[in-house]
Structure formats: structure tokens, C-alpha cells
Design an enzyme around this catalytic site. Structure first.
Site, PDB file in Angstrom:
ATOM      1  N   SER A   1     -12.173 -35.167  -8.535  1.00  0.00           N
ATOM      2  CA  SER A   1     -13.278 -35.115  -9.669  1.00  0.00           C
ATOM      3  C   SER A   1     -12.628 -36.852 -10.291  1.00  0.00           C
ATOM      4  CB  SER A   1     -14.213 -34.906  -9.475  1.00  0.00           C
ATOM      5  OG  SER A   1     -14.381 -33.915  -8.433  1.00  0.00           O
TER       6      SER A   1
HETATM    7  N1  SAH Z   1     -12.572 -29.465  -8.622  1.00  0.00           N
HETATM    8  C1  SAH Z   1     -11.893 -30.071  -8.615  1.00  0.00           C
HETATM    9  C2  SAH Z   1     -12.422 -31.038  -7.140  1.00  0.00           C
HETATM   10  C3  SAH Z   1     -11.593 -31.052  -5.147  1.00  0.00           C
HETATM   11  S1  SAH Z   1     -12.313 -31.745  -4.431  1.00  0.00           S
HETATM   12  C4  SAH Z   1     -10.842 -30.456  -9.775  1.00  0.00           C
HETATM   13  O1  SAH Z   1     -10.845 -31.467 -10.579  1.00  0.00           O
HETATM   14  O2  SAH Z   1      -9.488 -31.154  -8.342  1.00  0.00           O
HETATM   15  C5  SAH Z   1     -13.473 -30.146  -3.961  1.00  0.00           C
HETATM   16  C6  SAH Z   1     -12.565 -29.076  -3.067  1.00  0.00           C
HETATM   17  O3  SAH Z   1     -13.556 -27.850  -2.539  1.00  0.00           O
HETATM   18  C7  SAH Z   1     -11.960 -28.990  -2.206  1.00  0.00           C
HETATM   19  O4  SAH Z   1     -10.763 -28.574  -2.667  1.00  0.00           O
HETATM   20  C8  SAH Z   1     -12.377 -28.129  -0.825  1.00  0.00           C
HETATM   21  O5  SAH Z   1     -11.416 -27.430  -0.699  1.00  0.00           O
HETATM   22  C9  SAH Z   1     -13.585 -27.401  -1.812  1.00  0.00           C
HETATM   23  N2  SAH Z   1     -13.899 -26.364  -0.633  1.00  0.00           N
HETATM   24  C10 SAH Z   1     -14.912 -26.878  -0.133  1.00  0.00           C
HETATM   25  N3  SAH Z   1     -15.608 -26.086   0.462  1.00  0.00           N
HETATM   26  C11 SAH Z   1     -14.832 -25.000  -0.086  1.00  0.00           C
HETATM   27  C12 SAH Z   1     -15.776 -23.408  -0.120  1.00  0.00           C
HETATM   28  N4  SAH Z   1     -16.839 -23.101   1.001  1.00  0.00           N
HETATM   29  N5  SAH Z   1     -15.220 -23.277  -0.718  1.00  0.00           N
HETATM   30  C13 SAH Z   1     -13.738 -23.173  -1.436  1.00  0.00           C
HETATM   31  N6  SAH Z   1     -13.515 -24.747  -2.043  1.00  0.00           N
HETATM   32  C14 SAH Z   1     -14.234 -25.624  -1.106  1.00  0.00           C
END
Ligand code: SAH
Length: 208
Positions: A51
Site C-alpha cells: 500500500s
Molecule cells: N498490507 C499489505 C498490502 C497488501 S495488498 C502490505 O503492506 O503489503 C492486499 C492483500 O490482501 C493482498 O496480499 C491479497 O492477497 C490480500 N487479500 C485479499 N483478499 C484476502 C482475504 N480474503 N484474506 C486474506 N488476505 C486477502
């Protein structure tokens, strides 16, 4: 990066301190290291992104404003949905008593585990699974934060939110597009507030 955020703020000093103490460049691929401190989301593999720092700052700031535990200056017990590379989970650790972070993609869960290991964050628990179900074993949570956007806030998150707690998540309001939504849980029920438009990767059910 944090100096730029300070100008764009105001944010809680503790949020800026937390962002200062977590080395974002350690969470991105070598080829992207020079962009690690720009205010931009970056690819982390598996079609997902880390993010934008200003979005992380904004969401943590709104959480800090809301939870009862803020009286103690922190976010209390936290549930994060969407570990990704683990960057935001590491920042959350600087602001919380205990953090559970759930990721549905095994490759990213494993990557995050390796990336946070050198930071020795004992209060962080990374869980591989479907975050749409929350994580009942550690509930209730004072703070819940989602890094992926669904069509609504899953019922499980509302149930697992502590009374006095606050949840923040992007929600896809169809015609309006993605909005940041805050839900506060009070003795008598839930209060929902819509914030600004945002852009997140989709929340998907199941784990892969
Ligand atoms: N906070 C993270 C942002 C990752 S992007 C960082 O600092 O890098 C969002 C993430 O949410 C992705 O990795 C995606 O795979 C995950 N995601 C989407 N749906 C999800 C679910 N139902 N349960 C867990 N993770 C999920």
C-alpha cells in the site's frame, strides 16, 4: 518519506514514528528499492501491491482516533486482513499490543514471514487463510484494518470487533466506487461512517 507525510498530515506523532522505524525498502524487490520511499504503491508479486505510505498513514491515523485503547496510546489487539509483504503489519506492531495478520496467498504469507523475521516482532502473528472469516481464536479485536476491498464489510469482522473498537476498510459502493469506511462498535450497536474515495486490490474469498 515521513517528512513528506508530515506536510500532507496532520497525523498522530506515534503513526509517523512507527512509519519512521520500519524500513520500507526491505519489503520491496531489489529492482524497486529506489522507489521504496516514494508515495506510491509497488508490486509485491502474485498480482498484489504494497500500500501507498500516505494511505497506510491515513488509515492508521483514523484507527488511532477511534479506539478506546487509545487512552493507553495504542491500538490494542489488532486484526489485519491482507498481510501482503508484511509492511503494514510491521508498522501496526509499533502501535499495538498484539497483531494478527491474515493472508490468503500462501506465497505472500511465506514471503512476509521471511521479511518480518529479522525485525523480531514478538507481538506479531501471521496467519495463512481466508481473512473474510476474520480470525476467531484471538477475537475480540480493538482495531480491525483491511488492505483489500470487498462489496461490503464481512459479518465476521463486525462480530469479532470489540465493544469500543474501530474497524477501517475500503468498501466498493458500486456507482460511487471504492470508499474508506469506518465502523465503530458501541454498547448499543454499530455506527458506520464513510470517508474518502480510495483504490485497493480486491478482497477475495478462499485461500490459494
Ligand atoms: N498490507 C499489505 C498490502 C497488501 S495488498 C502490505 O503492506 O503489503 C492486499 C492483500 O490482501 C493482498 O496480499 C491479497 O492477497 C490480500 N487479500 C485479499 N483478499 C484476502 C482475504 N480474503 N484474506 C486474506 N488476505 C486477502
Amino acid at each position: 518519506m515521513v517528512e513528506r507525510l508530515r506536510v500532507g498530515g496532520p497525523y498522530h506523532a506515534r503513526v509517523l514514528d512507527a512509519l519512521t522505524s520500519v524500513p520500507r525498502h526491505r519489503f520491496v524487490d531489489a529492482a524497486l528499492v529506489t522507489q521504496a520511499y516514494e508515495d506510491t504503491s509497488l508490486p509485491i508479486g502474485h498480482g498484489q501491491t504494497i500500500s501507498k505510505p500516505s494511505v497506510v498513514a491515513r488509515m492508521l491515523d483514523v484507527l488511532m482516533d477511534g479506539v478506546t485503547a487509545r487512552a493507553a496510546g495504542h491500538l490494542g489487539r489488532v486484526l489485519e486482513i491482507g498481510t501482503g509483504c508484511g509492511y503494514q503489519a510491521a508498522v501496526l506492531c509499533c502501535l499495538s499490543r498484539h497483531v494478527v495478520s491474515v493472508e490468503r496467498i500462501k506465497g505472500l504469507h511465506d514471503k512476509a514471514r521471511d521479511l518480518v523475521a529479522p525485525l523480531r516482532m514478538n507481538q506479531l502473528r501471521l496467519v495463512y487463510g481466508d481473512g473474510m472469516l476474520g480470525h476467531p481464536p484471538n477475537a475480540p479485536y480493538d482495531s480491525i484494518i483491511a488492505a483489500a476491498c470487498g462489496a461490503s464489510v464481512p459479518e465476521s469482522w463486525l462480530t469479532q470487533l470489540a465493544v469500543g473498537g474501530r474497524l477501517i476498510s475500503p468498501v466498493d459502493g458500486a456507482s460511487k466506487g471504492q470508499m474508506l469506511v469506518v465502523v465503530d462498535r458501541h454498547e448499543g450497536g454499530y455506527q458506520r461512517t464513510e470517508y474518502e474515495a480510495v483504490q485497493f486490490v480486491p478482497l477475495k474469498s478462499g485461500s490459494i
